[in-house]
Design an enzyme around this catalytic site. Structure first.
Site, PDB file in Angstrom:
ATOM      1  CD  GLU A  57      49.411   3.895  64.707  1.00 62.68           C
ATOM      2  OE1 GLU A  57      48.243   4.279  64.580  1.00 62.68           O
ATOM      3  OE2 GLU A  57      49.822   3.285  65.691  1.00 62.68           O
ATOM      4  CB  SER A  58      55.325   3.814  61.743  1.00 61.89           C
ATOM      5  OG  SER A  58      55.017   3.020  60.610  1.00 61.89           O
TER       6      SER A  58
END
Lengths: 256, 271
Positions: A57-58
């Site tokens: 998700e980064s």
């Protein structure tokens, strides 16, 4: 046929990570949470599924770390990724339209319908017994991935009849709840713990024990389950980790 | 045009008691030094905004700077819980902390709406969860074209957003690369902004995957080498994993934390 009789020694955590890794198939696109999910996904990518696409998700799409990332934003994810995108882009362009096959999540509490709590322990949100980290990306990962795998260490505290707080929606209170809410993905289709493997019943969506890890008994599992557990008619036995699988897992951990 | 000033001057000028303040950086490029300067200048009653409150927000909360936290995931990444945050939520120490809790997708979209000059954002989110029942800034909306039920979340327009970047030039144009998180959106959504940078250079060389925030979109730039420590700045520094582990026992104990706070306030060098 195996002729070796040497007993390999391994921990229940190693069995859990390896069982979870085996569930991932070559070519799948997998949205990976940090911790247990990331460990399992990286074992899969370095063993039977080298083209597994890991999405963090980064903003790292197609990350290929050669050690376990220390955090969701570990530099090794960006350095080895096919593409690095912003956080709004990860969620809006890649997750939301249904481009991801498997969402791989952990849980502080998981209930018999696969609902996940990572927000608070206790009935009163405003005055929690324990304040947990919160949702992160999980609610939308659980909603929009084609299916969800959950990996969690099992105990009466973590495996509960009903979660104190629904952070991420599993199957609600049973079959048909996801469809009624218009959720696009199939939700949790597989739960892997340090004791065994669970799948939702096709009629009720209640999590049902479908496989026991080596050396584990149904009684042990019931002791670590906070509801009247249903057991599949044909209960499988998880094959023990192979020496190759253990070598991959341990090498990843040692490199970290 | 962004003026280049000292960190102390920038915080004194831009961050006021009672402000809505967003420090962004998604585990990379976290503006930790700026957070410590806010602690030193004893700002109070802040509404702190951040997708992933981690150590620096634990410190700001423990120091009594915050009245409210707007967030989507609060933890010490790879280590465990934020005990100052937990103490504030569970016990009201050092003061009660109001929380407004979202998911990452919701928070990211709130910044996008803020940066776009829109009042709210639409997403397919929160469905079936209990978040919508405890968070008043999550509403349902019906698509006027398809009839689909969707989530609506209001824009975040902080009084001041603070980020850390790799470089700026002398005109105040800012360049960052690697995992760029939600920093661009946070800066563009805010009324005022401060960017701390590893270095100020004569000319910004293009970098693969890099983004540039033009000087006229930024209020102040401060040169703060190592300003993201213990997080990392790709191309400049590595993540200090030991610091994250060492924070845990300090955070767990009010007395240990207060020693840390005193050191940070008096020496300016957090240990």
């Amino acid at each position: 046929m195996s002729t070796a009789t040497t007993e390999l020694t391994y921990t229940s955590d190693e069995m859990m990570s390896i069982a979870a890794a085996r569930a991932l198939s070559a070519g799948q696109r997998c949205f990976v949470g940090i911790g247990l999910p990331s460990t399992a996904a990286n074992v899969a990518r370095r063993s039977h599924a080298p083209d597994l696409v890991l999405i963090y998700e980064s903003g790292a799409l197609g990350a290929k770390p050669d050690r376990l990332p220390a955090s969701i934003g570990d530099g090794i994810l960006a350095e080895t990724a096919d593409a690095v995108v912003s956080v709004p882009e990860v969620f809006n362009y890649w997750l939301q339209p249904g481009r991801i096959d498997v969402g791989f999540l952990g849980a502080a509490q998981l209930d018999k319908f696969g609902n996940i709590n990572t927000t608070v322990i206790g009935d009163d949100y405003a005055n929690p017994v324990v304040r947990l980290p919160g949702a992160g990306g999980a609610p939308e990962i659980a909603a929009s991935c084609h299916e969800v795998y959950v990996i969690v260490r099992q105990s009466k505290r973590s495996f509960v009849d009903r979660v104190d707080f629904v952070t991420s929606f599993g199957h609600g209170r049973g079959n048909g709840d996801r469809a009624r809410l218009g959720l696009p993905g199939a939700g949790p289709t597989l739960v892997i713990t340090d004791l065994g493997v669970y799948r939702p019943d096709e009629h009720t969506s209640e999590l049902t024990l479908t496989a026991l890890h080596p050396g584990v008994t149904v009684e042990q599992v019931r002791e670590a389950t906070g509801w009247q557990l249903r057991v599949a008619d044909e209960l499988a036995r998880t094959p023990a980790p192979t020496s190759d699988e253990l070598a991959v897992l341990r090498a990843l951990k040692e490199a970290s | 045009m962004a003026e280049i000033v000292s960190l102390a001057d920038a915080v004194a000028e831009l961050v006021r008691d009672g402000d809505v303040v967003a420090l962004e950086g998604f585990t990379h490029l976290i503006p930790v030094a700026a957070g410590h300067e806010i602690i030193r200048q004893r700002r109070r009653d802040l509404t702190l905004v951040r997708m992933t409150p981690d150590i620096v927000y634990d410190q700001l909360i423990g120091a009594g700077c915050a009245r409210k936290l707007i967030f989507s995931w609060g933890g010490n990444p790879g280590v465990g819980s934020l005990h100052r945050f937990r103490d504030a939520v569970q016990n009201g120490w050092p003061e009660p902390l109001e929380i407004e809790e979202h998911s990452h997708a919701g928070m990211a979209n709130r910044y996008v709406a803020g940066a776009s000059g829109l009042p709210f954002a639409v997403l397919r989110g929160y469905t079936g969860t209990d978040l919508a029942s405890v968070t008043s800034t999550i509403k349902q909306i019906t698509c006027p074209f398809t009839g689909e039920r969707l989530a609506a979340v209001p824009a975040i327009n902080a009084d001041v957003s603070i980020i850390h970047a790799q470089r700026a030039d002398r005109a105040g144009n800012v360049q960052l690369w690697g995992l760029v998180g939600v920093q661009k959106e946070a800066v563009l959504a805010a009324k005022r902004s401060l960017v701390t940078v590893e270095e100020v250079v004569d000319e910004l060389e293009p970098v693969d995957g890099g983004i540039v925030l033009p000087s006229w979109a930024v209020t102040r730039v401060a040169e703060v080498p190592g300003g993201a420590h213990p997080s990392y700045a790709q191309g400049y520094s590595e993540r200090d994993n030991g610091y994250y582990a060492e924070w845990d026992p300090i955070s767990r104990d009010r007395a240990e934390f207060e020693k840390w706070l005193e050191r940070t306030r008096t020496t300016g060098v957090p240990a």
